[in-house]
Motif scaffolding. Structure first.
Motif, PDB file in Angstrom:
ATOM      1  N   GLY A  65       0.806  -1.211   0.000  1.00 28.31           N
ATOM      2  CA  GLY A  65       0.000   0.000   0.000  1.00 28.31           C
ATOM      3  C   GLY A  65       0.838   1.260   0.000  1.00 28.31           C
ATOM      4  N   CYS A  66       0.224   2.331  -0.409  1.00 32.78           N
ATOM      5  CA  CYS A  66       0.881   3.626  -0.535  1.00 32.78           C
ATOM      6  C   CYS A  66       1.530   4.080   0.768  1.00 32.78           C
ATOM      7  CB  CYS A  66      -0.139   4.664  -0.990  1.00 32.78           C
ATOM      8  SG  CYS A  66       0.490   6.345  -1.079  1.00 32.78           S
ATOM      9  N   TYR A  67       0.795   3.979   1.856  1.00 30.70           N
ATOM     10  CA  TYR A  67       1.269   4.576   3.097  1.00 30.70           C
ATOM     11  C   TYR A  67       2.200   3.671   3.889  1.00 30.70           C
ATOM     12  CZ  TYR A  67      -1.770   8.141   1.580  1.00 30.70           C
ATOM     13  OH  TYR A  67      -2.339   9.112   0.816  1.00 30.70           O
ATOM     14  N   LYS A  68       2.654   2.623   3.245  1.00 28.22           N
ATOM     15  CA  LYS A  68       3.735   1.833   3.834  1.00 28.22           C
ATOM     16  C   LYS A  68       4.966   2.730   3.966  1.00 28.22           C
ATOM     17  CE  LYS A  68       6.380  -2.402   2.893  1.00 28.22           C
ATOM     18  NZ  LYS A  68       6.419  -3.604   2.058  1.00 28.22           N
ATOM     19  N   GLY A  86       7.572   7.954   0.270  1.00 30.21           N
ATOM     20  CA  GLY A  86       7.809   6.926  -0.733  1.00 30.21           C
ATOM     21  C   GLY A  86       8.200   7.488  -2.085  1.00 30.21           C
ATOM     22  N   PRO A  87       8.258   6.605  -3.073  1.00 29.51           N
ATOM     23  CA  PRO A  87       8.667   7.013  -4.413  1.00 29.51           C
ATOM     24  C   PRO A  87       7.604   7.858  -5.122  1.00 29.51           C
ATOM     25  CG  PRO A  87       7.996   4.711  -4.413  1.00 29.51           C
ATOM     26  CD  PRO A  87       7.964   5.170  -2.978  1.00 29.51           C
ATOM     27  N   GLU A  88       8.054   8.678  -6.046  1.00 26.34           N
ATOM     28  CA  GLU A  88       7.140   9.472  -6.861  1.00 26.34           C
ATOM     29  C   GLU A  88       6.417   8.529  -7.818  1.00 26.34           C
ATOM     30  OE1 GLU A  88       7.533  13.331  -9.747  1.00 26.34           O
ATOM     31  OE2 GLU A  88       8.953  13.109  -8.098  1.00 26.34           O
ATOM     32  N   ASN A  90       3.868   6.473  -7.388  1.00 24.41           N
ATOM     33  CA  ASN A  90       3.550   5.164  -6.837  1.00 24.41           C
ATOM     34  C   ASN A  90       2.127   4.801  -7.256  1.00 24.41           C
ATOM     35  OD1 ASN A  90       2.827   2.979  -5.205  1.00 24.41           O
ATOM     36  ND2 ASN A  90       3.954   3.748  -3.439  1.00 24.41           N
ATOM     37  N   PRO A  91       1.919   3.709  -8.019  1.00 28.05           N
ATOM     38  CA  PRO A  91       0.577   3.371  -8.492  1.00 28.05           C
ATOM     39  C   PRO A  91      -0.387   3.015  -7.364  1.00 28.05           C
ATOM     40  CG  PRO A  91       2.122   1.608  -8.987  1.00 28.05           C
ATOM     41  CD  PRO A  91       2.929   2.745  -8.457  1.00 28.05           C
ATOM     42  N   LYS A  92       0.112   2.755  -6.169  1.00 32.47           N
ATOM     43  CA  LYS A  92      -0.747   2.435  -5.033  1.00 32.47           C
ATOM     44  C   LYS A  92      -1.212   3.681  -4.293  1.00 32.47           C
ATOM     45  CE  LYS A  92      -0.591  -1.977  -5.498  1.00 32.47           C
ATOM     46  NZ  LYS A  92      -1.778  -2.748  -5.784  1.00 32.47           N
ATOM     47  N   CYS A  93      -0.762   4.858  -4.720  1.00 36.21           N
ATOM     48  CA  CYS A  93      -1.107   6.108  -4.048  1.00 36.21           C
ATOM     49  C   CYS A  93      -2.160   6.878  -4.830  1.00 36.21           C
ATOM     50  CB  CYS A  93       0.132   6.994  -3.907  1.00 36.21           C
ATOM     51  SG  CYS A  93       1.358   6.342  -2.771  1.00 36.21           S
ATOM     52  N   PRO A  94      -2.853   7.793  -4.154  1.00 35.12           N
ATOM     53  CA  PRO A  94      -3.778   8.657  -4.884  1.00 35.12           C
ATOM     54  C   PRO A  94      -3.027   9.448  -5.945  1.00 35.12           C
ATOM     55  CG  PRO A  94      -4.086   8.880  -2.508  1.00 35.12           C
ATOM     56  CD  PRO A  94      -2.859   8.050  -2.722  1.00 35.12           C
ATOM     57  N   PRO A  95      -3.645   9.726  -7.076  1.00 38.59           N
ATOM     58  CA  PRO A  95      -2.975  10.501  -8.130  1.00 38.59           C
ATOM     59  C   PRO A  95      -2.462  11.837  -7.593  1.00 38.59           C
ATOM     60  CG  PRO A  95      -5.077   9.645  -8.906  1.00 38.59           C
ATOM     61  CD  PRO A  95      -5.014   9.357  -7.427  1.00 38.59           C
ATOM     62  N   GLY A  96      -1.255  12.171  -7.975  1.00 38.54           N
ATOM     63  CA  GLY A  96      -0.681  13.452  -7.597  1.00 38.54           C
ATOM     64  C   GLY A  96       0.055  13.471  -6.270  1.00 38.54           C
TER      65      GLY A  96
END
Length: 175
Positions: A65-68, A86-88, A90-96
């Protein structure tokens, strides 16, 4: 809203800490103030949260998940915030969502009124709910909480019911 649910679940079930004899006279609230990074999420019972057919007690290694990749800041005014590290893209994060983006978390307090939680529990309050997490350990460098919640992310497929223990380490110098 998604960030708030994540925070309360990430800070699952029991954040804040023991009254350790080595706390040098600081209250639990004072000890919790600072920036913390999740470094372990584990369970007594093996689980397969990524549905790959392999159950494990190490839930963090299965979670993508994004917030890992985030830190949680507890402030002395009992507010909190989350910073994505995290990395820029990241497909697991909200867009933007970009590295170092910061979001308000939930207000918190520590409750020591229940004998079944000798180290107390951290309580997060939202506009229409309250979540509590047992404090297993709180020192200058370590925070372990126990409980369960719902980790909500931008996409339903990336949301998880969480259970077990979360271990955080302090970023930077204590207090």
């Amino acid at each position: 809203m998604k960030i708030k649910y994540f925070f309360s679940a990430l800070i699952i079930a029991a954040l804040a800490g023991c009254s350790d004899p080595d706390n040098n006279g600081f209250t639990q609230e004072q000890m919790l103030v600072g920036t913390w990074k999740l470094d372990a999420w584990y369970s007594d019972t093996p689980q397969d949260i990524d549905n790959d057919g392999n159950a494990s007690t190490d839930l963090l290694s299965q979670w993508n998940g994004c917030y890992k990749y985030s830190t949680v800041q507890f402030s002395a005014d009992m507010s909190s915030s989350i910073t994505y590290i995290g990395p820029e893209s990241n497909p697991k994060c909200p867009p933007g969502l970009l590295p170092n983006d910061n979001y308000n978390g939930l207000p918190w307090y520590i409750d020591n009124s229940y004998a079944e939680y000798p180290n107390g529990e951290i309580i997060f309050t939202g506009s229409d709910y309250l979540e509590s997490y047992e404090i297993v350990r709180l020192t200058d460098t370590d925070l372990i909480i126990k409980g369960a919640g719902l980790l909500v992310n931008a996409e339903p497929d990336n949301s998880y019911y969480t259970d077990g223990y979360l271990r955080f380490t302090r970023e930077g110098l204590p207090r």
